[in-house]
Design a protein around this motif. Structure first.
Motif, short mmCIF file in Angstrom:
data_model
loop_
_atom_site.label_atom_id
_atom_site.label_comp_id
_atom_site.label_asym_id
_atom_site.label_seq_id
_atom_site.Cartn_x
_atom_site.Cartn_y
_atom_site.Cartn_z
N ILE A 24 76.19 -111.30 -5.68
CA ILE A 24 75.85 -109.98 -5.15
C ILE A 24 77.13 -109.20 -4.85
O ILE A 24 77.24 -108.02 -5.20
CB ILE A 24 74.97 -110.10 -3.89
CG1 ILE A 24 73.61 -110.68 -4.26
CG2 ILE A 24 74.82 -108.75 -3.20
CD1 ILE A 24 72.76 -111.07 -3.06
N LYS A 25 78.10 -109.85 -4.21
CA LYS A 25 79.35 -109.17 -3.88
C LYS A 25 80.05 -108.67 -5.14
O LYS A 25 80.63 -107.59 -5.14
CB LYS A 25 80.26 -110.12 -3.11
CG LYS A 25 79.86 -110.28 -1.66
CD LYS A 25 80.63 -111.34 -0.92
CE LYS A 25 82.10 -111.29 -1.07
NZ LYS A 25 82.81 -112.32 -0.32
N ASP A 26 79.99 -109.44 -6.21
CA ASP A 26 80.61 -109.01 -7.47
C ASP A 26 79.92 -107.78 -8.04
O ASP A 26 80.57 -106.94 -8.68
CB ASP A 26 80.58 -110.14 -8.50
CG ASP A 26 81.52 -111.30 -8.15
OD1 ASP A 26 82.41 -111.11 -7.28
OD2 ASP A 26 81.35 -112.38 -8.72
N SER A 27 78.63 -107.66 -7.82
CA SER A 27 77.89 -106.52 -8.38
C SER A 27 78.06 -105.24 -7.56
O SER A 27 77.81 -104.15 -8.06
CB SER A 27 76.41 -106.86 -8.53
OG SER A 27 75.80 -106.98 -7.27
N VAL A 28 78.50 -105.36 -6.31
CA VAL A 28 78.64 -104.20 -5.43
C VAL A 28 79.69 -103.22 -5.96
O VAL A 28 79.56 -102.02 -5.77
CB VAL A 28 79.00 -104.66 -3.99
CG1 VAL A 28 79.46 -103.50 -3.13
CG2 VAL A 28 77.81 -105.34 -3.35
N VAL A 29 80.68 -103.70 -6.66
CA VAL A 29 81.76 -102.83 -7.14
C VAL A 29 81.39 -102.05 -8.39
O VAL A 29 82.17 -101.23 -8.85
CB VAL A 29 83.06 -103.63 -7.38
CG1 VAL A 29 83.56 -104.23 -6.09
CG2 VAL A 29 82.84 -104.71 -8.43
N SER A 30 80.22 -102.25 -8.90
CA SER A 30 79.79 -101.55 -10.11
C SER A 30 79.78 -100.04 -9.89
O SER A 30 79.18 -99.55 -8.93
CB SER A 30 78.39 -102.00 -10.54
OG SER A 30 77.91 -101.19 -11.58
N SER A 37 71.87 -97.93 -3.16
CA SER A 37 71.77 -99.24 -3.83
C SER A 37 72.83 -100.20 -3.30
O SER A 37 72.58 -101.38 -3.08
CB SER A 37 71.95 -99.08 -5.33
OG SER A 37 70.93 -98.29 -5.86
N ARG A 38 74.02 -99.67 -3.09
CA ARG A 38 75.11 -100.49 -2.57
C ARG A 38 74.79 -100.99 -1.16
O ARG A 38 75.05 -102.14 -0.82
CB ARG A 38 76.39 -99.65 -2.58
CG ARG A 38 77.64 -100.45 -2.45
CD ARG A 38 78.89 -99.63 -2.76
NE ARG A 38 79.14 -99.69 -4.20
CZ ARG A 38 79.18 -98.64 -5.00
NH1 ARG A 38 79.02 -97.43 -4.53
NH2 ARG A 38 79.41 -98.79 -6.28
N MET A 39 74.20 -100.14 -0.33
CA MET A 39 73.82 -100.54 1.02
C MET A 39 72.77 -101.65 1.01
O MET A 39 72.81 -102.56 1.83
CB MET A 39 73.31 -99.34 1.83
CG MET A 39 74.41 -98.41 2.31
SD MET A 39 75.72 -99.25 3.23
CE MET A 39 74.81 -99.89 4.61
N LYS A 40 71.84 -101.58 0.09
CA LYS A 40 70.83 -102.64 -0.02
C LYS A 40 71.48 -103.98 -0.36
O LYS A 40 71.09 -105.02 0.16
CB LYS A 40 69.78 -102.27 -1.06
CG LYS A 40 68.87 -101.17 -0.59
CD LYS A 40 67.87 -100.76 -1.63
CE LYS A 40 67.06 -99.58 -1.12
NZ LYS A 40 66.18 -99.03 -2.12
N LEU A 41 72.49 -103.93 -1.22
CA LEU A 41 73.20 -105.17 -1.56
C LEU A 41 73.97 -105.71 -0.35
O LEU A 41 73.98 -106.91 -0.11
CB LEU A 41 74.15 -104.93 -2.74
CG LEU A 41 73.47 -104.63 -4.07
CD1 LEU A 41 74.50 -104.29 -5.14
CD2 LEU A 41 72.62 -105.81 -4.53
#
Length: 63
Positions: A24-30, A37-41
């Motif tokens: 999940i942390k890796d996908s936050v930087v997308s 969406s970032r806040m949900k992650l």
């Protein structure tokens, strides 16, 4: 989020939880993600961190 919460609460293995958190942390930087969406992650990562803390406490108290 409730299905994600149920999934996390069902997990007992801290290693699996850490792997999920790292994905999940890796996908936050997308750059494709908007702020919502970032806040949900981030909320998912917080939930996982809480579960890891709970399981760590449980294991320490059972020793």
């Amino acid at each position: 989020m409730s299905s994600f919460r149920n999934e996390i609460e069902a997990l007992q293995d801290i290693g699996t939880l850490r792997e999920k958190k790292n994905r999940i942390k890796d996908s936050v930087v997308s750059p494709d993600l908007n702020w919502d969406s970032r806040m949900k992650l981030y909320e998912q990562v917080q939930l996982i961190n809480s579960r890891i803390a709970y399981l760590s406490t449980q294991r320490k108290s059972s020793c």
